[in-house]
Design an enzyme around this catalytic site. Structure first.
Site, short mmCIF file in Angstrom:
data_model
loop_
_atom_site.label_atom_id
_atom_site.label_comp_id
_atom_site.label_asym_id
_atom_site.label_seq_id
_atom_site.Cartn_x
_atom_site.Cartn_y
_atom_site.Cartn_z
N TYR A 140 -4.56 -39.32 -77.13
CA TYR A 140 -3.21 -39.87 -77.04
C TYR A 140 -2.12 -38.81 -77.20
O TYR A 140 -0.94 -39.11 -77.01
CB TYR A 140 -3.01 -40.96 -78.10
CG TYR A 140 -3.65 -42.27 -77.69
CD1 TYR A 140 -5.01 -42.46 -77.81
CD2 TYR A 140 -2.89 -43.32 -77.17
CE1 TYR A 140 -5.61 -43.65 -77.43
CE2 TYR A 140 -3.47 -44.51 -76.79
CZ TYR A 140 -4.83 -44.67 -76.91
OH TYR A 140 -5.40 -45.86 -76.53
N LYS A 192 -18.57 -39.97 -82.64
CA LYS A 192 -19.62 -39.59 -81.69
C LYS A 192 -20.00 -38.14 -81.98
O LYS A 192 -19.78 -37.24 -81.17
CB LYS A 192 -19.08 -39.78 -80.26
CG LYS A 192 -20.09 -39.62 -79.15
CD LYS A 192 -21.00 -40.82 -78.96
CE LYS A 192 -22.02 -40.53 -77.87
NZ LYS A 192 -23.05 -41.57 -77.75
N ASP A 225 -21.06 -46.00 -79.73
CA ASP A 225 -21.81 -46.88 -78.80
C ASP A 225 -22.66 -47.87 -79.59
O ASP A 225 -22.70 -49.07 -79.30
CB ASP A 225 -22.64 -46.05 -77.80
CG ASP A 225 -23.40 -44.90 -78.42
OD1 ASP A 225 -23.19 -44.61 -79.63
OD2 ASP A 225 -24.20 -44.26 -77.72
N ASP A 249 -9.00 -47.72 -80.11
CA ASP A 249 -8.38 -48.57 -79.08
C ASP A 249 -9.44 -49.45 -78.44
O ASP A 249 -9.25 -50.66 -78.28
CB ASP A 249 -7.73 -47.67 -78.02
CG ASP A 249 -7.16 -48.48 -76.88
OD1 ASP A 249 -6.48 -49.48 -77.16
OD2 ASP A 249 -7.40 -48.12 -75.72
N ASP A 253 -10.45 -53.91 -79.00
CA ASP A 253 -10.41 -54.99 -77.99
C ASP A 253 -11.70 -55.80 -78.08
O ASP A 253 -11.68 -57.03 -78.00
CB ASP A 253 -10.25 -54.43 -76.57
CG ASP A 253 -8.79 -54.45 -76.12
OD1 ASP A 253 -7.91 -54.25 -76.99
OD2 ASP A 253 -8.53 -54.67 -74.92
C1 IPM Z 1 -3.06 -50.82 -78.00
C2 IPM Z 1 -2.70 -50.64 -76.55
C3 IPM Z 1 -2.01 -49.29 -76.40
C4 IPM Z 1 -2.98 -48.21 -76.85
C5 IPM Z 1 -1.47 -49.02 -75.00
C6 IPM Z 1 -0.56 -50.12 -74.51
C7 IPM Z 1 -0.77 -47.68 -74.93
O1 IPM Z 1 -3.82 -50.74 -75.74
O2 IPM Z 1 -2.14 -50.87 -78.83
O3 IPM Z 1 -4.25 -50.91 -78.31
O4 IPM Z 1 -3.77 -47.73 -76.03
O5 IPM Z 1 -2.95 -47.85 -78.01
MN MN Z 2 -5.62 -51.22 -76.81
#
Ligand code: IPM
Ligand code: MN
Length: 358
Positions: A140, A192, A225, A249, A253
């Protein structure tokens, strides 16, 4: 902060359904402040895709300075169909994470009562862990470039940056958090190390060093993983996870869907230093197709408000909000999916307010 101080919150609704969910968050924030007897002040900012399209700037001159006058920021969502990917993300979300040095991205993963998880047979007591994601370094950092762009010989680089200071402050905060949380007292480093033998070696050595200062916490390690596999198979294994920015990140999710999806998942971008400016947000996006229909789920944003209150030292207000959310998901809402909640966005906000006294 003493509990009589005004809690000052900057509110950035953003794009799409962002302003709708944030309105419910602010409604709950004001109601709980009244109940708990502390003053709260909110100010709205119109940053986001619409403003960018009108003015050509994402964050105007002086915005960071102005926002730094607030105790916290509540952010709805950014993302506009007419704005190219990356502009708002880099110019607003990542800009604030970096400029305010919000080096902790805290993502609680909790299956609330009544919420459906895609994992067969898993109950609220099985899905209750927290991911601490480093939030300022790694891929990032935006380091890289092109050579011979647009030709058949094109080269692109994107460099992951890790610093001792950056990983140590995150790891240390995660150990402290694991101690405060007082559950299994287990902190799992997710990385990793078998492939990223420089950057993640630094993380590994730092983790070992800091672990020695916390003999009451069990240090644990998973490759990323394998973590994805275990998180689906045995989510009850985890207590607190600490991980790098990019992996954090991705795994959050996955974790977010285990707790019922983007309608409920919330996160905090935290600068834990005294006077630091932290920002709280629902994890979901701007969902343009649902804009203005009163169908989007505000629970994630209301959870973000609970996190904001906790970070601002208003623990009993935070507890009240968390309890109300769980009563509403457990006894009222039919589903967490947009349009299927059995209530509208505003009605879910009202229900949470009604349950603050429970
Ligand atoms: C999150 C989002 C952001 C990230 C994006 C929108 C830049 O996916 O907050 O997880 O990758 O951190
Ligand atoms: Mn994200």
């Amino acid at each position: 902060m003493s509990s009589n101080d005004i809690l000052k919150v900057a509110v950035i609704g953003g794009d799409g359904t962002g302003p709708e969910v944030v309105a419910e968050g602010v409604k709950v924030l004001k109601a709980v402040a009244k109940l708990e007897g502390f003053p709260v002040e909110t100010k709205e900012f119109d940053y986001g895709g619409k403003r960018y399209l009108a003015t050509g700037e994402v964050l105007p001159e002086g915005a960071i300075q102005e926002l730094s006058q607030f105790d916290s920021i509540l952010l709805g969502a950014i993302g506009h169909p007419d704005v190219a990917p990356g502009i708002l993300e880099r110019g607003l979300l990542l800009q604030m994470r970096f400029d305010f040095d919000q080096y902790i991205n805290l993502r609680p993963v909790k299956l609330f009562p009544g919420v459906e998880t895609p994992l067969a047979g898993k109950k609220p007591e099985d899905i209750d862990f927290v991911v601490v994601r480093e939030n300022t370094e790694d891929l990032y950092a935006g380091i890289g470039g092109f050579l011979k762009k647009g030709t058949a010989d094109e080269v692109a680089t994107q460099t992951a940056i890790y610093t001792r200071k950056g990983c140590e402050r995150c790891i240390r905060w995660a150990f402290e958090y694991t101690r405060r949380r007082d559950r299994k007292k287990q902190l799992t480093l997710v990385a990793k190390t078998n492939v990223l033998t420089y950057g993640h070696d630094l993380w590994w050595r730092t983790f070992q060093d800091v672990a020695r200062e916390y003999p009451d916490i069990k240090p644990d390690y998973n490759h990323v993983d394998a973590c994805c596999m275990w998180m689906v198979k045995n989510p009850e294994y985890y207590d607190v996870i600490v991980t790098t920015n990019m992996f954090g990140d991705i795994i959050t999710d996955l974790a977010g869907i285990l707790q019922g999806g983007m309608g409920v998942a919330a996160g905090g971008n935290i600068n834990p230093e005294p006077g630091g400016t932290s920002m709280f947000e629902p994890m979901g996006g701007s969902a343009p197709k649902y804009t203005g229909q009163n169908v989007i789920n505000p629970i994630a944003t209301i959870s973000a408000v609970a996190m904001l209150l906790e970070q601002a030292g208003r623990q009993s207000a935070a507890d009240r909000v968390m309890k109300a959310i769980q009563l509403v998901t457990g006894t009222k809402m039919k589903s967490q999916a947009a349009g299927k909640m059995g209530y509208g966005t505003r009605e879910v906000g009202d229900l949470v307010v009604e349950h603050l006294n429970a």
